[in-house]
Design a protein around this motif. Structure first.
Motif, PDB file in Angstrom:
ATOM      1  N   VAL A   1       0.838  -1.198   0.000  1.00 40.17           N
ATOM      2  CA  VAL A   1       0.000   0.000   0.000  1.00 40.17           C
ATOM      3  C   VAL A   1       0.876   1.252   0.000  1.00 40.17           C
ATOM      4  O   VAL A   1       0.605   2.219  -0.710  1.00 40.17           O
ATOM      5  N   VAL A   2       1.938   1.225   0.789  1.00 39.87           N
ATOM      6  CA  VAL A   2       2.861   2.360   0.856  1.00 39.87           C
ATOM      7  C   VAL A   2       3.448   2.650  -0.522  1.00 39.87           C
ATOM      8  O   VAL A   2       3.508   3.804  -0.966  1.00 39.87           O
ATOM      9  N   ALA A   3       3.881   1.619  -1.212  1.00 45.18           N
ATOM     10  CA  ALA A   3       4.478   1.797  -2.534  1.00 45.18           C
ATOM     11  C   ALA A   3       3.476   2.363  -3.533  1.00 45.18           C
ATOM     12  O   ALA A   3       3.845   3.076  -4.462  1.00 45.18           O
ATOM     13  N   GLU A   4       2.207   2.079  -3.303  1.00 47.15           N
ATOM     14  CA  GLU A   4       1.164   2.474  -4.240  1.00 47.15           C
ATOM     15  C   GLU A   4       0.778   3.941  -4.105  1.00 47.15           C
ATOM     16  O   GLU A   4       0.536   4.615  -5.109  1.00 47.15           O
ATOM     17  N   VAL A   5       0.710   4.462  -2.874  1.00 48.83           N
ATOM     18  CA  VAL A   5       0.080   5.770  -2.685  1.00 48.83           C
ATOM     19  C   VAL A   5       0.971   6.842  -2.070  1.00 48.83           C
ATOM     20  O   VAL A   5       0.614   8.025  -2.130  1.00 48.83           O
TER      21      VAL A   5
END
Length: 324
Positions: free
Chosen positions: A220-224
């Motif tokens: 999730v961190v990498a995505e947003v």
């Protein structure tokens, strides 16, 4: 042009005074958040992520207390706010999405009533018609079809994903500058998680609001996110951009988190490497580095002296002496 600092947290300390003793849930964390920026706060359960968020928004429950440090928003000291000022601050300037949308909506009121209440509580000059139109507009913004019809429905008539969308609409109805998302996809299945993340990215681009995104999911961190702070046992152990954290992790805990995350580019039978040991007891934390008892690179000095923060800068990393 340099971005303006929206949120400044300096040496924040939060403790819970229990019959068993003082639990130092947050022990001296610091970070800045610029306007329009998305900051990820990542770490395992019990690391202090949610406590830090509740401290910002003034929802810290007893026996928890902020015992040190400062929280400044747009240059103002939030911790000095009166209860009335804090109520105006919540919703108008900062909003929060909580972990479980199933329990955050009142089951005996319609979705429309709850959205309208969130607006009228903070703006007494809004008419009922204006509040209705704004609520419908927000439901459409978060991708809920037939918004007029949905306004008259109750939470039990919504799916999990739709409830979370309604929660996002409620958080954004007063157009806050900062949104705190406390693991907003935890209770949802993988497909709906992806839809909610895409929705949040899209809304952030449209509104330009800043986001503090709390999660234990590095995917999730990498995505947003634009930047990341890694928390462990109430401390931030490493800060940097997403690319720095993922491609040049410096702290052993960050490396351990990355090794324990499944990867699509690995061999079919590649085994995940868990972080050995158990989380530190916050009632009796070690004198030195909190991660020391679980660290494969631990030295004697690590158990005696706290480890300084690893912070990636634009040109260099500030590394504590004696660590690799």
């Amino acid at each position: 042009m340099e971005s303006k600092k929206l949120l400044e947290i300096k040496d924040l300390k939060v403790s819970f005074y229990t019959p068993a003793g003082e639990v130092k849930a947050v022990d001296g964390i610091s970070y800045d958040l610029n306007e329009h920026e998305v900051m990820g706060i990542v770490g395992e359960s019990g690391s202090g992520k949610s406590v830090e968020a509740y401290s910002i928004i003034g929802l810290l429950q007893d026996p928890g207390k902020v015992i040190g440090g400062s929280i400044r928003f747009d240059g103002e000291d939030i911790l000095a706010y009166t209860p009335d000022q804090m109520r105006q601050f919540r919703g108008n300037k900062v909003s929060m999405i909580f972990q479980n949308p199933m329990t955050c909506l009142n089951p005996v009121y319609t979705i429309g009533d709850q959205l309208m209440e969130a607006l009228t509580c903070h703006n007494k000059n809004v008419s009922k018609k204006e509040a209705w139109d704004r609520a419908v507009e927000m439901l459409e913004l978060v991708g809920i079809n037939n918004a007029e019809k949905r306004m008259k429905q109750y939470p039990h008539e919504f799916s999990g994903g739709m409830r979370q969308r309604a929660m996002i609409a409620m958080a954004l109805i007063c157009s806050p500058k900062l949104l705190i998302a406390d693991e907003p996809t935890t209770a949802l299945d993988v497909t709906i998680q992806a839809q909610i993340l895409e929705l949040m990215k899209d809304i952030q681009k449209k509104t330009g609001m800043a986001i503090v995104f709390i999660t234990h999911n590095l995917g999730v961190v990498a995505e947003v996110c634009d930047r990341v702070s890694v928390m462990y046992a109430g401390h931030i152990v490493e800060q940097g951009s997403v690319s720095d954290i993922f491609y040049r992790p410096a702290h052993p805990y960050t490396k351990g988190l990355l090794r324990s995350m499944p990867r699509v580019d690995e061999l079919e039978h590649e085994r995940l490497i868990p972080i050995e040991g158990t989380p530190v007891d916050l009632l009796d934390p070690p004198a030195g580095c909190a991660f020391g008892p679980r660290c494969e690179h631990c030295m004697k000095v690590c158990l005696k002296k706290p480890r300084p923060l690893w912070r990636w800068e634009t040109t260099a990393i500030l590394r504590p002496a004696g660590c690799t």
